[in-house]
Design a protein around this motif. Structure first.
Motif, PDB file in Angstrom:
ATOM      1  N   LEU A 155      -6.994  -1.100  -3.644  1.00 50.91           N
ATOM      2  CA  LEU A 155      -7.863  -0.862  -2.494  1.00 50.91           C
ATOM      3  C   LEU A 155      -8.597  -2.139  -2.096  1.00 50.91           C
ATOM      4  O   LEU A 155      -8.667  -2.488  -0.909  1.00 50.91           O
ATOM      5  N   TYR A 209      -6.259  -4.612  -0.422  1.00 50.37           N
ATOM      6  CA  TYR A 209      -5.955  -4.182   0.942  1.00 50.37           C
ATOM      7  C   TYR A 209      -7.112  -4.517   1.886  1.00 50.37           C
ATOM      8  O   TYR A 209      -6.910  -5.065   2.987  1.00 50.37           O
ATOM      9  N   MET A 245      -5.123   5.974   0.789  1.00 54.60           N
ATOM     10  CA  MET A 245      -4.922   5.557  -0.599  1.00 54.60           C
ATOM     11  C   MET A 245      -3.454   5.669  -1.002  1.00 54.60           C
ATOM     12  O   MET A 245      -2.912   4.782  -1.679  1.00 54.60           O
ATOM     13  N   THR A 286      -1.180   2.350  -1.778  1.00 49.22           N
ATOM     14  CA  THR A 286      -0.692   2.305  -3.163  1.00 49.22           C
ATOM     15  C   THR A 286       0.825   2.175  -3.175  1.00 49.22           C
ATOM     16  O   THR A 286       1.385   1.372  -3.941  1.00 49.22           O
ATOM     17  N   ARG A 334      -8.107   0.667  -8.047  1.00 51.03           N
ATOM     18  CA  ARG A 334      -9.272   0.083  -7.383  1.00 51.03           C
ATOM     19  C   ARG A 334      -8.933  -1.294  -6.821  1.00 51.03           C
ATOM     20  O   ARG A 334      -9.321  -1.637  -5.701  1.00 51.03           O
ATOM     21  N   ALA A 380     -15.579   0.185  -2.884  1.00 52.96           N
ATOM     22  CA  ALA A 380     -14.321   0.388  -3.606  1.00 52.96           C
ATOM     23  C   ALA A 380     -14.578   0.921  -5.013  1.00 52.96           C
ATOM     24  O   ALA A 380     -13.851   1.807  -5.489  1.00 52.96           O
TER      25      ALA A 380
END
Length: 259
Positions: free
Chosen positions: A238, A241, A94, A98, A235, A138
């Motif tokens: 994520l 990604y 994460m 990020t 969120r 997610a």
């Protein structure tokens, strides 16, 4: 005589209206709320579902379920934030994504680069399971509406974070930061992007809006020099990604050394 009667009639009406106003004020005075009570109603299987409501809701629920159960990627192993003393694999993932994705936006908007990422262990609410990873996954990992913000901090505040990190004894997700914990629980060798920490330098740190306001007792964020809202939910970082990769990258670079 007629005028006198009219006066008497008018006086009676006036007295009647005045009496009603006084009575109304007394009545409203007695209706002041002095106590409010409530009770919890547990909605469970004892309550019947109304078929007509289900008919209306069903198309929307079915579409939502299809969207949430859409497979975005696969994960080679289960990533659990409880596995690891100072770092966790899901926390590292994460923090790294990020930093990477927020930096792309920040460079385009501000022509500056982010130096580090600091998140909180408590913000991760579920595991990243082995196998198929869906949109629902997610949402389970990041159920809150927290957005990424970039905070300009002096090196002194990153020193404060390092001391906070050791005192907390939780694997708060970090990226761009490495440090060593001594045998007596002191911090040394703090580096930002591989370079020794400069206490007077301004560093750009991506975090979430909750932490930037001192959440989880991260008060050092409130001593910031500046803050930039990049309008990007964690969120969604994520999800974006996961959409780009077929398989989740599980890297575990050691960021926290302990003597």
């Amino acid at each position: 005589m007629v005028n006198v009667r009219k006066c008497i009639t008018g006086l009676k009406h006036f007295v009647l209206i005045l009496t009603l106003l006084v009575f109304s004020n007394d009545l409203f005075a007695q209706l002041d709320v002095s106590k409010i009570e409530g009770k919890q109603i547990n909605i469970n299987n004892k309550y019947d579902q109304l078929a007509e409501y289900n008919i209306v809701i069903a198309p929307f629920k079915n579409k939502l379920d299809r969207d949430l159960d859409n497979v975005l990627a696969t994960c080679p192993e289960t990533l659990d934030k409880s596995k690891g003393k100072w770092q966790s694999k899901i926390g590292d993932l994460m923090a790294e994504i990020t930093l990477d994705r927020a930096n792309f936006v920040f460079k385009k908007r501000e022509n500056k680069e982010i130096d580090a990422c600091i998140l909180n262990n408590g913000g991760i609410r579920s595991i990243l399971p082995q196998g198929n990873v869906t949109t629902r996954t997610a949402f389970e990992i990041m159920p809150f509406e927290n957005t990424a913000v970039v905070v300009a901090l002096k090196g002194q505040q990153l020193l404060e974070f390092s001391n906070y990190f050791v005192a907390e004894k939780k694997p708060h997700p970090i990226a761009g930061i490495t440090l060593t914990i001594t045998n007596d629980n002191k911090v040394k060798d703090i580096k930002i992007k591989g370079q020794p920490l400069d206490l007077e330098k301004i560093y750009y740190v991506v975090t979430n809006d909750y932490l930037s306001n001192g959440g989880d007792k991260m008060d050092f964020f409130k001593k910031r020099e500046n803050i930039y809202d990049i309008d990007y939910k964690l969120r969604n970082i994520l999800i974006d990604y996961l959409k780009e990769v077929e398989t989740v990258r599980v890297n575990f670079d050691v960021k926290v050394n302990q003597e």
